[in-house]
Design a protein around this motif. Structure first.
Motif, short mmCIF file in Angstrom:
data_model
loop_
_atom_site.label_atom_id
_atom_site.label_comp_id
_atom_site.label_asym_id
_atom_site.label_seq_id
_atom_site.Cartn_x
_atom_site.Cartn_y
_atom_site.Cartn_z
N ASP A 182 0.82 -1.22 0.00
CA ASP A 182 0.00 0.00 0.00
C ASP A 182 0.84 1.26 0.00
O ASP A 182 0.52 2.23 -0.68
N TRP A 183 1.91 1.27 0.80
CA TRP A 183 2.75 2.46 0.89
C TRP A 183 4.14 2.09 1.40
O TRP A 183 4.35 1.01 1.97
N LEU A 235 7.92 10.46 5.94
CA LEU A 235 7.88 10.82 4.53
C LEU A 235 7.38 9.58 3.80
O LEU A 235 8.11 8.58 3.70
N ALA A 236 6.15 9.64 3.31
CA ALA A 236 5.52 8.44 2.77
C ALA A 236 5.20 8.60 1.30
O ALA A 236 4.84 9.68 0.82
N LEU A 237 5.32 7.48 0.57
CA LEU A 237 4.89 7.35 -0.82
C LEU A 237 3.69 6.41 -0.86
O LEU A 237 3.77 5.29 -0.34
N VAL A 238 2.60 6.87 -1.45
CA VAL A 238 1.40 6.03 -1.57
C VAL A 238 1.04 5.94 -3.04
O VAL A 238 0.28 6.76 -3.57
N PRO A 239 1.60 4.97 -3.78
CA PRO A 239 1.34 4.86 -5.22
C PRO A 239 -0.12 4.51 -5.51
O PRO A 239 -0.80 3.87 -4.69
N GLY A 240 -0.59 4.92 -6.68
CA GLY A 240 -1.95 4.60 -7.08
C GLY A 240 -2.14 3.12 -7.34
O GLY A 240 -3.25 2.61 -7.23
N SER A 241 -1.07 2.42 -7.68
CA SER A 241 -1.12 0.97 -7.88
C SER A 241 -0.50 0.29 -6.67
O SER A 241 0.48 0.77 -6.11
N ASP A 242 -1.10 -0.84 -6.25
CA ASP A 242 -0.53 -1.56 -5.10
C ASP A 242 0.41 -2.68 -5.52
O ASP A 242 1.05 -3.32 -4.69
N ASP A 243 0.51 -2.94 -6.83
CA ASP A 243 1.42 -3.97 -7.32
C ASP A 243 2.75 -3.30 -7.67
O ASP A 243 3.01 -2.96 -8.83
N ILE A 244 3.56 -3.09 -6.67
CA ILE A 244 4.79 -2.31 -6.83
C ILE A 244 5.97 -3.04 -6.21
O ILE A 244 5.82 -4.02 -5.50
N THR A 245 7.14 -2.52 -6.51
CA THR A 245 8.37 -2.95 -5.87
C THR A 245 8.93 -1.77 -5.08
O THR A 245 9.13 -0.68 -5.63
N PRO A 266 -4.93 8.24 1.31
CA PRO A 266 -5.31 6.90 0.82
C PRO A 266 -4.25 5.86 1.16
O PRO A 266 -3.12 6.18 1.55
N GLY A 267 -4.65 4.60 1.04
CA GLY A 267 -3.67 3.53 1.16
C GLY A 267 -3.34 3.10 2.57
O GLY A 267 -2.24 2.60 2.84
N ASN A 268 -4.25 3.28 3.56
CA ASN A 268 -4.01 2.81 4.93
C ASN A 268 -2.77 3.41 5.57
O ASN A 268 -2.10 2.76 6.36
N LEU A 269 -2.47 4.67 5.25
CA LEU A 269 -1.27 5.27 5.83
C LEU A 269 -1.39 5.42 7.35
O LEU A 269 -0.37 5.42 8.05
#
Length: 538
Positions: free
Chosen positions: A248-249, A259-269, A315-318
């Motif tokens: 999620d993030w 300092l968080a990154l929350v991409p729009g896609s959850d299929d990430i590396t 978004p993304g359960n931060l």
């Protein structure tokens, strides 16, 4: 088994727990390195997924010079923060939090979430197929510096041509939150790539001192309902971390800031590393870049305090980043209670005292039973002494008759220690709350020692610099022991009287707010014991 022995066992157990926390602070669990590597390789085979740990990144010394030579500085000013974005790729130069100071000293500067030298690692830089877009592209921008107030929202647009790709970055800023939303459009105009990778990144200098065991700077990520953290700096320097799949993030954080990154896609590396004392994180995803086809991607950034209310809006359960470990279920209600009291008292020290009173009232009936049980045990001591003389070393027979004695007089030998057992989780929950709640960072109680200009309890999340409260706490604990009905053999009584000294030593470096809690709890217990003793004697 007698009551005093049970209380002694509980007290010693608590001392061991406190000492263990003091000497060996808990470390978060991290996934096995080999397993992560296998997963990553299986999902990225055939692609050079480098991200922030790749040799393809520009020389660290060149980033700042590239930006200063080509870019225009655009400022964003809100009630919560001020930031500077460079038009050369949309890099973040600084992000200063207006409501948080670096120290409690007068004139201390605002906390900068980027920090010195982090620009060399390109915070908020895009990496496209391993290409550092801020260094290799020609960029322009649309919009002007923003001055936002109340609930206003403003945007900046950055456009660049990078090795055959046309990129548009739209950054949206919110005046009432530390959230930045990004929408990215990429068109392959002439690059031969069909499949590619796009990585959103962030970077910052260490948020805490390197030797801070209780508040380390870490790289964390959340996915599949699980929070994972990496705090080992040597591992981050040498190999970094990599995790793939349903994430999620990802973030760089400490107890108080993130300092968080929350991409729009959850299929990430997710990839992270510590380079030149700068923490870096990238969230990378695979994208098809067919010629003349526009691809749209998104990412949200949160650069600010670990404020659960604000993070829940991201978004993304931060909000899951606010976690107190084993004592999460206890610490979070305590934080809510402290904030409720604070809205009326406007002083977290007073809020802690009021919370202590409430906790004491909740445990009052149990404490009453405890003192009654101790008084009953005291009266049974002569009979227990005769049983010991009668049975000598025959422990089985002695225990059998003692249990019969307790049954006859309806006495629970463990009744005296029950309140202490129940308060241990509350104590550790409050400890976690004080160490991990940003509202208590630099929270003032009694700023100056009365009748002096000496700074005293100006930060409840730090130790008492004058050691007055732990010494007073030790004194109250000693008085409480003197007032406790005497039971057991003389050796046990001497050990019990020695415990206040042990606790005083351990509390010397604990957060002042925690010491205030324990000290007030002792004072209330002394008052309760005095009332109970007076009632029994009358």
């Amino acid at each position: 088994m007698d009551n005093k022995r049970v209380i002694l066992a509980v007290a010693l157990s608590m001392a061991v727990l406190l000492g263990w926390q003091f000497i060996f602070p808990s470390q978060p669990q991290t996934p096995p390195a080999k397993q992560e590597q296998t997963v990553t390789q299986s999902q990225t085979a055939g692609s050079d997924a480098s991200g922030p740990v790749s040799d393809q990144l520009p020389d660290p010394a060149s980033t700042a010079s590239i930006v200063s030579a080509k870019g225009t500085k655009l400022t964003i000013d809100t009630p919560l923060y001020s930031a500077v974005i460079n038009s050369q790729g949309g890099l973040l130069e600084n992000f200063k939090l207006k409501k948080f100071k670096q120290t409690i000293e007068a004139g201390s500067p605002d906390v900068d979430m980027v920090g010195t030298n982090a620009l060399n690692k390109a915070p908020m830089g895009l990496i496209l197929n391993g290409i550092p877009t801020w260094a290799n592209g020609v960029w322009g921008y649309e919009g002007t510096s923003l001055n936002l107030s109340d609930d206003q929202i403003g945007s900046l647009i950055f456009r660049g041509d990078v090795e055959g790709f046309r990129i548009e970055r739209r950054l949206t800023f919110h005046a009432d939150n530390y959230l930045i939303d990004e929408d990215v459009r990429v068109i392959n105009k002439s690059n031969p790539s069909g499949m590619g990778r796009l990585a959103f990144t962030t970077a910052t200098r260490s948020l805490t001192a390197e030797d801070d065991r209780y508040n380390p700077t870490r790289i964390s990520w959340y996915g599949s309902d699980k929070l994972t953290e990496e705090t080992d700096r040597e591992d981050l320097r040498e190999t970094g971390m990599t995790a793939s799949g349903n994430i999620d993030w990802a973030a760089i954080d400490s107890n108080y800031f993130i300092l968080a990154l929350v991409p729009g896609s959850d299929d990430i590396t997710v990839k992270g590393k510590l380079q030149d004392d700068i923490f870096r994180v990238a969230a990378e995803q695979n994208v098809s870049f067919d010629k003349d086809i526009e691809r749209q991607l998104s990412c949200s950034y949160y650069f600010g305090p670990m404020d659960a209310k604000l993070m829940e809006k991201v978004p993304g359960n931060l909000g899951k980043a606010v976690n107190f470990g084993w004592f999460d279920l206890i610490a979070k209600p305590l934080v809510i209670a402290l904030e409720w009291f604070h809205q009326y008292t406007h002083n977290y020290g007073i809020a802690i005292i009021l919370l202590t009173v409430v906790i004491k009232l909740l445990f009052w009936p149990l404490s009453q039973k405890s003192y009654k049980s101790m008084e009953q045990m005291k009266r049974l001591q002569p009979m227990i002494a005769k049983l010991r003389e009668k049975h000598g070393d025959d422990r089985e027979a002695l225990n059998k008759e003692m249990m019969q004695l307790y049954k006859t007089y309806n006495v629970n030998p463990a009744g005296g220690c029950l309140p202490m057992v129940l308060q241990i989780p509350v104590f550790f929950g409050l400890y976690k709350a004080l160490m991990g709640t940003v509202a208590l960072r630099h929270a003032d109680f009694i700023h100056y020692l009365p009748f002096t200009d000496i700074v005293w309890l100006a930060d409840l999340s730090a130790k008492d610099p004058l050691y007055i409260t732990p010494i007073v706490m030790g004194a109250t604990m000693f008085l409480q022991q003197k007032m406790t009905p005497s039971a057991g053999d003389p050796t046990q009584q001497k050990i019990m009287m020695f415990l206040p000294l042990v606790f005083t030593f351990m509390f010397l470096n604990f957060p002042a707010g925690l010491v205030v809690y324990w000290m007030v709890n002792n004072i209330l217990s002394i008052a309760q014991q005095w009332m109970m003793t007076r009632k029994v004697n009358n």
